[in-house]
Motif scaffolding. Sequence first.
Motif, PDB file in Angstrom:
ATOM      1  N   THR A  63       0.837  -1.208   0.000  1.00 50.84           N
ATOM      2  CA  THR A  63       0.000   0.000   0.000  1.00 50.84           C
ATOM      3  C   THR A  63       0.866   1.250   0.000  1.00 50.84           C
ATOM      4  OG1 THR A  63      -1.707  -1.200   1.224  1.00 50.84           O
ATOM      5  CG2 THR A  63      -1.835   1.204   1.223  1.00 50.84           C
ATOM      6  N   TYR A  64       1.888   1.256   0.836  1.00 56.99           N
ATOM      7  CA  TYR A  64       2.790   2.412   0.877  1.00 56.99           C
ATOM      8  C   TYR A  64       3.490   2.612  -0.465  1.00 56.99           C
ATOM      9  CZ  TYR A  64       2.241   1.920   5.954  1.00 56.99           C
ATOM     10  OH  TYR A  64       1.733   1.826   7.223  1.00 56.99           O
ATOM     11  N   THR A  65       3.877   1.514  -1.094  1.00 56.47           N
ATOM     12  CA  THR A  65       4.567   1.613  -2.385  1.00 56.47           C
ATOM     13  C   THR A  65       3.640   2.190  -3.450  1.00 56.47           C
ATOM     14  OG1 THR A  65       5.909  -0.317  -1.792  1.00 56.47           O
ATOM     15  CG2 THR A  65       5.882   0.331  -4.099  1.00 56.47           C
ATOM     16  N   ASN A  66       2.381   1.764  -3.441  1.00 62.66           N
ATOM     17  CA  ASN A  66       1.424   2.294  -4.421  1.00 62.66           C
ATOM     18  C   ASN A  66       1.144   3.770  -4.199  1.00 62.66           C
ATOM     19  OD1 ASN A  66       1.188  -0.226  -5.644  1.00 62.66           O
ATOM     20  ND2 ASN A  66      -0.555  -0.837  -4.366  1.00 62.66           N
ATOM     21  N   ASN A  67       1.175   4.189  -2.937  1.00 64.31           N
ATOM     22  CA  ASN A  67       0.908   5.595  -2.626  1.00 64.31           C
ATOM     23  C   ASN A  67       2.151   6.467  -2.735  1.00 64.31           C
ATOM     24  OD1 ASN A  67      -1.754   4.939  -2.080  1.00 64.31           O
ATOM     25  ND2 ASN A  67      -1.389   4.635   0.107  1.00 64.31           N
ATOM     26  N   MET A  68       3.321   5.828  -2.983  1.00 67.75           N
ATOM     27  CA  MET A  68       4.588   6.557  -3.149  1.00 67.75           C
ATOM     28  C   MET A  68       4.916   7.434  -1.935  1.00 67.75           C
ATOM     29  SD  MET A  68       5.824   5.529  -5.987  1.00 67.75           S
ATOM     30  CE  MET A  68       7.081   6.751  -6.306  1.00 67.75           C
ATOM     31  N   ILE A  69       4.676   6.875  -0.731  1.00 69.27           N
ATOM     32  CA  ILE A  69       5.018   7.582   0.503  1.00 69.27           C
ATOM     33  C   ILE A  69       6.401   7.088   0.939  1.00 69.27           C
ATOM     34  CG2 ILE A  69       4.302   8.129   2.854  1.00 69.27           C
ATOM     35  CD1 ILE A  69       1.460   7.329   2.045  1.00 69.27           C
ATOM     36  N   LYS A  70       7.408   7.914   0.713  1.00 70.58           N
ATOM     37  CA  LYS A  70       8.787   7.475   0.884  1.00 70.58           C
ATOM     38  C   LYS A  70       9.088   7.044   2.320  1.00 70.58           C
ATOM     39  CE  LYS A  70      13.486   8.877  -0.265  1.00 70.58           C
ATOM     40  NZ  LYS A  70      14.337   9.943  -0.841  1.00 70.58           N
ATOM     41  N   GLU A  71       8.703   7.859   3.294  1.00 72.27           N
ATOM     42  CA  GLU A  71       8.996   7.536   4.679  1.00 72.27           C
ATOM     43  C   GLU A  71       8.263   6.274   5.117  1.00 72.27           C
ATOM     44  OE1 GLU A  71      10.418   7.717   8.607  1.00 72.27           O
ATOM     45  OE2 GLU A  71      11.140   8.461   6.679  1.00 72.27           O
ATOM     46  N   SER A  72       7.024   6.120   4.674  1.00 74.33           N
ATOM     47  CA  SER A  72       6.258   4.923   5.040  1.00 74.33           C
ATOM     48  C   SER A  72       6.864   3.676   4.400  1.00 74.33           C
ATOM     49  CB  SER A  72       4.799   5.091   4.615  1.00 74.33           C
ATOM     50  OG  SER A  72       4.200   6.188   5.270  1.00 74.33           O
ATOM     51  N   ILE A  73       7.368   3.801   3.181  1.00 76.27           N
ATOM     52  CA  ILE A  73       8.005   2.657   2.516  1.00 76.27           C
ATOM     53  C   ILE A  73       9.253   2.227   3.294  1.00 76.27           C
ATOM     54  CG2 ILE A  73       9.168   1.889   0.412  1.00 76.27           C
ATOM     55  CD1 ILE A  73       7.337   3.776  -1.148  1.00 76.27           C
ATOM     56  N   ARG A  74      10.032   3.224   3.735  1.00 72.73           N
ATOM     57  CA  ARG A  74      11.232   2.898   4.525  1.00 72.73           C
ATOM     58  C   ARG A  74      10.867   2.167   5.807  1.00 72.73           C
ATOM     59  NH1 ARG A  74      13.953   4.516   8.869  1.00 72.73           N
ATOM     60  NH2 ARG A  74      12.325   6.026   9.406  1.00 72.73           N
ATOM     61  N   MET A  75       9.863   2.652   6.492  1.00 75.84           N
ATOM     62  CA  MET A  75       9.441   2.010   7.734  1.00 75.84           C
ATOM     63  C   MET A  75       8.860   0.626   7.477  1.00 75.84           C
ATOM     64  SD  MET A  75       7.760   5.287   9.712  1.00 75.84           S
ATOM     65  CE  MET A  75       7.372   4.324  11.169  1.00 75.84           C
ATOM     66  N   GLY A  76       8.194   0.462   6.319  1.00 75.56           N
ATOM     67  CA  GLY A  76       7.665  -0.853   5.975  1.00 75.56           C
ATOM     68  C   GLY A  76       8.776  -1.871   5.770  1.00 75.56           C
ATOM     69  N   HIS A  77       9.824  -1.486   5.052  1.00 76.16           N
ATOM     70  CA  HIS A  77      10.976  -2.384   4.889  1.00 76.16           C
ATOM     71  C   HIS A  77      11.668  -2.653   6.220  1.00 76.16           C
ATOM     72  CE1 HIS A  77      11.078  -2.948   0.573  1.00 76.16           C
ATOM     73  NE2 HIS A  77      10.909  -1.654   0.367  1.00 76.16           N
ATOM     74  N   ARG A  78      11.757  -1.630   7.056  1.00 76.43           N
ATOM     75  CA  ARG A  78      12.379  -1.820   8.367  1.00 76.43           C
ATOM     76  C   ARG A  78      11.589  -2.814   9.209  1.00 76.43           C
ATOM     77  NH1 ARG A  78      11.274   2.738  12.487  1.00 76.43           N
ATOM     78  NH2 ARG A  78       9.314   1.579  12.310  1.00 76.43           N
TER      79      ARG A  78
END
Length: 510
Positions: free
Chosen positions: A150-165
């Motif tokens: 979901t974060y990747t589709n929304n292109m939210i950079k900080e959320s994507i980083r936290m998702g991978h973390r």
Amino acid sequence: MTKWAARSHRRRRASMEIDLAEELASQQIPQMFQRRRIVRPVDDEHPFDLDAYITPYADRTAVDRLIAVILTCPAVAPQALQLAVSRIKRLRDTSLLLSATTAYDSVALSVEGAGLPPVGEIVVVDMEWVEDVSKQNAAERTKLEVELKTYTNNMIKESIRMGHRDLGDFFRSTGDFPLALKHYTKSREFCSTSQHVLDMCLSVLELVIEQRNYNHIITYVHKAEGALESVTASASAAAAQSSSTPLLGPPQSRKPVTEREQIQTKLDFALALAHLGTGAYDKAATAFLKLGRAEQLGDWINKLVVPSDIAIYGTLCALASLSRSAVKSQTVENAVFATYMEQEPYVRELVQAYMSSDFKTVLELLSRYSTRHYIDIHLSPHVYELTRLIRHVGVVLYFEPFETIRLERMAGAFGWTVDELEREVVALIQAGKIMGRVDSQNKILVAKKTDHRAELFARAMKASSQIQSMNRKLLLRMRLQQADLVVKDPKLKREPERDRGLEAALGEMM
């Protein structure tokens, strides 16, 4: 650099991180029960208290060390298996249960483990717990992967980083180290500040320390140090800016300094452990002995290491690689490292015996506590080599003040037989560490006498020959120049002609 070029550079850098992650994931880290087993006794001559040893450790480190105890000490293997199973049920990695029982079975089937009861008589393998934890892990993984998508589709950079973390933390807790490393390194592409990069490097360092993958610790230590410098510079700039304006609350200038000290101590410890793992004992000794206080390691204490481990690592590496004066200044006179040595009283006795040249006591202490050394997951592969180096250092230091000494007297000082000592001395002479010769008939070690007067005359004659040769060459060159037999460089001829032509042209113009 344009915006497009910067984005392309970040993508290339992130792809390099992913390639490194795949390289690390492709390397199979051998389990402890797949290596050649070293069996150590537990008795009055080799005391070992399992409960006191394992109590300070937490999480996966405690389980890994208990599995090492099972493999190394069959005498306490049943007790270690019980403790391991109780610790495993606090975690989310069900594969550890199989690792512990497999290690115990391998010991029970060996000659040293004859008479050990089967696993079923010691612990009950709770399959219901395994199924429940597996279901919970599967549900948690699905949830985290959906959130990341979901974060990747929304292109939210900080959320994507936290998702991978978060996915990296999850896979690490479930024992899937390759996927954990992949997600940690993938988060580097979405880090927007130096603090994010620093957090990523620390997470990877914890992971590779648990894997005992020493070759890649140094890489991430250097990356973390670079990020730490950037964070410190930013904090200093912010502090300087805030100091120019009136403060609305209590000053916060002390916090960044404390955080930097904690992180730097963690990086120093990781680097020291990497040097130990790769066999660079001199570098490991220097790094361990300059560590800060145990409190500065923060959450790494008990989770990855305890103070007694640092005392043992630093002392053994120092005795094996440093000079006597360096050992004295960096261990005995080092107030910070002295606090580590207090956790293991025998370590202080070891250093005191070494400083007083009581090498028999040194070797007896190393033998008495060898079981404690061999069960250590980081130290075990190096115990034999470190003991050998300490033994060699002792022989060299003992012989230094003598010109001749009987091997019988020297053997008594080390608690060896004359034949054992003779083999050690001959090996050291062949290695060039002892300048002497052995009289095998009379059992006497004789130092090679150095004639300092003859050496001085030899150096003087050599210097005079060099001066004489140089003077002859200078005289020959002078005579050739006087006879005009020196061939000059054509370039040097053209330059004066060009200068004369330029002077003539200027004269005509004037």
